[in-house]
Scaffold this active site. Structure first.
Site, PDB file in Angstrom:
ATOM      1  N   CYS A 239      32.218  49.432  40.730  1.00 22.54           N
ATOM      2  CA  CYS A 239      33.291  49.415  41.718  1.00 22.54           C
ATOM      3  C   CYS A 239      33.324  50.660  42.589  1.00 22.54           C
ATOM      4  O   CYS A 239      33.953  50.653  43.643  1.00 22.54           O
ATOM      5  CB  CYS A 239      34.636  49.245  41.013  1.00 22.54           C
ATOM      6  SG  CYS A 239      34.790  47.693  40.086  1.00 22.54           S
ATOM      7  N   HIS A 318      29.441  62.378  38.791  1.00 21.87           N
ATOM      8  CA  HIS A 318      28.629  61.387  38.080  1.00 21.87           C
ATOM      9  C   HIS A 318      28.590  61.743  36.605  1.00 21.87           C
ATOM     10  O   HIS A 318      28.248  62.862  36.236  1.00 21.87           O
ATOM     11  CB  HIS A 318      27.214  61.355  38.663  1.00 21.87           C
ATOM     12  CG  HIS A 318      26.539  60.036  38.477  1.00 21.87           C
ATOM     13  ND1 HIS A 318      26.170  59.567  37.239  1.00 21.87           N
ATOM     14  CD2 HIS A 318      26.176  59.072  39.360  1.00 21.87           C
ATOM     15  CE1 HIS A 318      25.596  58.386  37.375  1.00 21.87           C
ATOM     16  NE2 HIS A 318      25.603  58.063  38.638  1.00 21.87           N
ATOM     17  N   HIS A 403      48.910  58.533  52.567  1.00 16.82           N
ATOM     18  CA  HIS A 403      48.684  57.275  51.857  1.00 16.82           C
ATOM     19  C   HIS A 403      47.587  57.490  50.816  1.00 16.82           C
ATOM     20  O   HIS A 403      46.701  58.331  50.996  1.00 16.82           O
ATOM     21  CB  HIS A 403      48.260  56.159  52.812  1.00 16.82           C
ATOM     22  CG  HIS A 403      49.191  55.968  53.973  1.00 16.82           C
ATOM     23  ND1 HIS A 403      50.394  55.300  53.863  1.00 16.82           N
ATOM     24  CD2 HIS A 403      49.102  56.370  55.268  1.00 16.82           C
ATOM     25  CE1 HIS A 403      50.998  55.303  55.042  1.00 16.82           C
ATOM     26  NE2 HIS A 403      50.238  55.951  55.907  1.00 16.82           N
ATOM     27  N   HIS A 407      42.044  52.023  43.719  1.00 22.63           N
ATOM     28  CA  HIS A 407      41.184  50.868  43.434  1.00 22.63           C
ATOM     29  C   HIS A 407      41.945  49.846  42.587  1.00 22.63           C
ATOM     30  O   HIS A 407      42.572  50.190  41.586  1.00 22.63           O
ATOM     31  CB  HIS A 407      39.929  51.331  42.695  1.00 22.63           C
ATOM     32  CG  HIS A 407      39.146  50.209  42.082  1.00 22.63           C
ATOM     33  ND1 HIS A 407      38.699  49.123  42.826  1.00 22.63           N
ATOM     34  CD2 HIS A 407      38.733  50.004  40.812  1.00 22.63           C
ATOM     35  CE1 HIS A 407      38.047  48.303  42.026  1.00 22.63           C
ATOM     36  NE2 HIS A 407      38.049  48.807  40.808  1.00 22.63           N
ATOM     37  N   ASN A 440      40.819  41.837  41.592  1.00 20.92           N
ATOM     38  CA  ASN A 440      39.867  42.951  41.624  1.00 20.92           C
ATOM     39  C   ASN A 440      38.661  42.508  42.448  1.00 20.92           C
ATOM     40  O   ASN A 440      37.843  41.712  41.973  1.00 20.92           O
ATOM     41  CB  ASN A 440      39.456  43.319  40.201  1.00 20.92           C
ATOM     42  CG  ASN A 440      38.495  44.516  40.175  1.00 20.92           C
ATOM     43  OD1 ASN A 440      37.953  44.926  41.194  1.00 20.92           O
ATOM     44  ND2 ASN A 440      38.278  45.067  38.999  1.00 20.92           N
TER      45      ASN A 440
END
Length: 447
Positions: A239, A318, A403, A407, A440
């Protein structure tokens, strides 16, 4: 009906990121902040030198100095002028060498499927039963997940999944991609008036569907783009791939002058529907829905006047070196050999670690000095005087952002990020409403 904020069980809560701040992420944020410091120091110096030289020209001192220097040996004043001119030249060169090209989001388009693709929860469960692939226990489990997911009855699935038997072939998956992404790309090009042949780079991200020819090549072929277009196809990145694609677009816009970059984010549902009975692999069926978005970015300064946004920072951490993070989302076969995506129980904790690292790095880039000082003072006090004596201070990110696009990974993700960043309900409600209306939709959800 409106999306409802539900309570969560303690086992799936994000870890408090402020409890274990990593100094390396703070140093990384400070480095990103200070890497352009030479330009900020040299530019005022150059401006003062220009003013001084202008004053010498206005008063005639520079002409007198040149006259004296032409009749005698070099004097101290002439040496001063030469040094000033050299520093001025160095400052100007530094400005142009350190200057980065702007990255404008000219416009974007989000795909909205037709109403015939809508799948209410009741129809979803009816289709699952009709497929005769799931046990009664699996049907009951999916029903419970749907009830707690935060999804409404107006989300979308490919129509082929409602057929009996379900249509999940390669051609069906290609058809889904074409419907979603070709439509989104066509819309964004029409909005901006940009021709496909003006595109200099195409970046497509889709984690689980990566055919040959590639998805980026399919877009280039359909829209008949130029043969010198640079194209990338990002797969298997989950995602977060939409942000990774934007970061790659940013880097390409620093290399390719005066151009456009087309970014397309989607996830393919057709070929990745799970027809087994392992609970951890059934969750994606209940959460993921059809969606896609196309974004047009540019470094052309003339696009600044109509661009919706200008990209300021991209921060990415990562965690692939961490085995738990590496294995928290895995595409694999179950014990019966049925392919699907497994979500581990550690997923929320891993997401919390990534959030902590990103927020800690992002803080020095966006927070006001007052918030940074409070945060740093709290961290020093907790380290020197003991963590039990001082509660962790969470910076007020509302002072930096108007704002926040959270996700729509699930109800729990939205609730916990709202809690971790001390956001008000007004900040999280748009993401909660998006989850309720569309589900989603993976990497395209933030658009």
């Amino acid at each position: 009906m409106q999306p409802v904020k539900a309570t969560r069980s303690p086992s799936t809560v994000f870890p408090l990121y402020s409890n274990t701040i990593s100094e390396k992420h703070i140093r990384r944020g400070l480095y990103l902040t200070l890497k352009h410091a030479p330009a900020f120091v040299l530019l005022p110096l150059a401006a003062s030198l220009v003013l001084e030289l202008g004053n010498m020209v206005r008063t005639g001192e520079l002409i007198k100095l040149w006259s004296v220097a032409s009749q005698t040996d070099l004097t101290f004043n002439l040496v001063t002028v030469v040094i000033c001119c050299s520093v001025l030249l160095a400052a100007i060169l530094s400005f142009f060498l350190l200057q980065t090209r702007p990255v404008y989001l000219v416009d974007f388009s989000v795909y909205k499927p037709p109403d015939s693709w809508m799948v209410p929860a009741a129809r979803f469960l009816d289709c699952s039963r009709a497929s005769k692939k799931f046990t009664p226990e699996s049907i009951e489990f999916q029903s419970k997940i749907l009830a707690r997911s935060g999804l409404g009855d107006d989300t979308y699935l490919p129509p082929g999944l409602a057929q009996q038997p379900p249509a999940t072939s390669m051609s069906d998956a290609r058809w889904e991609f074409e419907q979603v992404c070709f439509t989104a790309v066509k819309d964004v090009l029409a909005k901006t008036g940009v021709s496909p042949r003006q595109i200099g780079c195409v970046i497509v991200n889709c984690s689980l569907f990566n055919p040959t020819p590639s998805l980026s090549a399919m877009i280039m072929n359909h829209f008949k783009m130029s043969s010198n277009v640079v194209n990338y196809n990002l797969g298997g990145m989950g995602c977060s791939a939409g942000i990774v694609a934007i970061d790659l677009a940013r880097q390409m816009l620093q290399l390719l002058p005066n151009t456009y970059v087309l970014v397309v984010s989607t996830e393919n549902i057709t070929q990745n529907w799970y027809f087994g009975n392992t609970k951890s692999m059934l969750i994606p069926n209940c959460l993921f829905r059809v969606g896609g978005a196309a974004m047009l970015l540019s470094n052309k300064r003339r696009e600044g006047w109509r661009a919706k946004y200008e990209l300021q920072h991209v921060v990415r951490t990562h965690l692939a070196a961490n085995d738990a993070a590496f294995n928290c989302v895995v595409e694999q076969e179950d014990s019966e050999g049925t392919r699907g995506v497994k979500l581990s129980k550690e997923l929320m904790a891993i997401a919390g670690e990534a959030l902590k690292a990103n927020i800690t790095t992002l803080g020095p880039l966006v927070l006001p000095i007052s918030e940074q000082m409070l945060f740093a003072g709290n961290m020093v006090a907790r380290k020197s005087l003991g963590k039990k004596r001082f509660r962790p201070y969470i910076p007020d990110f509302k002072l930096a952002f108007e704002h926040v696009c959270i996700h729509t990974g699930g109800r729990g993700v939205i609730d916990e990020i709202e809690k971790q960043l001390s956001l008000t309900q007004d900040y999280a409600d748009p993401s909660r409403a998006t989850l309720y209306r569309f589900g989603n939709i993976s990497s395209s959800s933030i658009w």
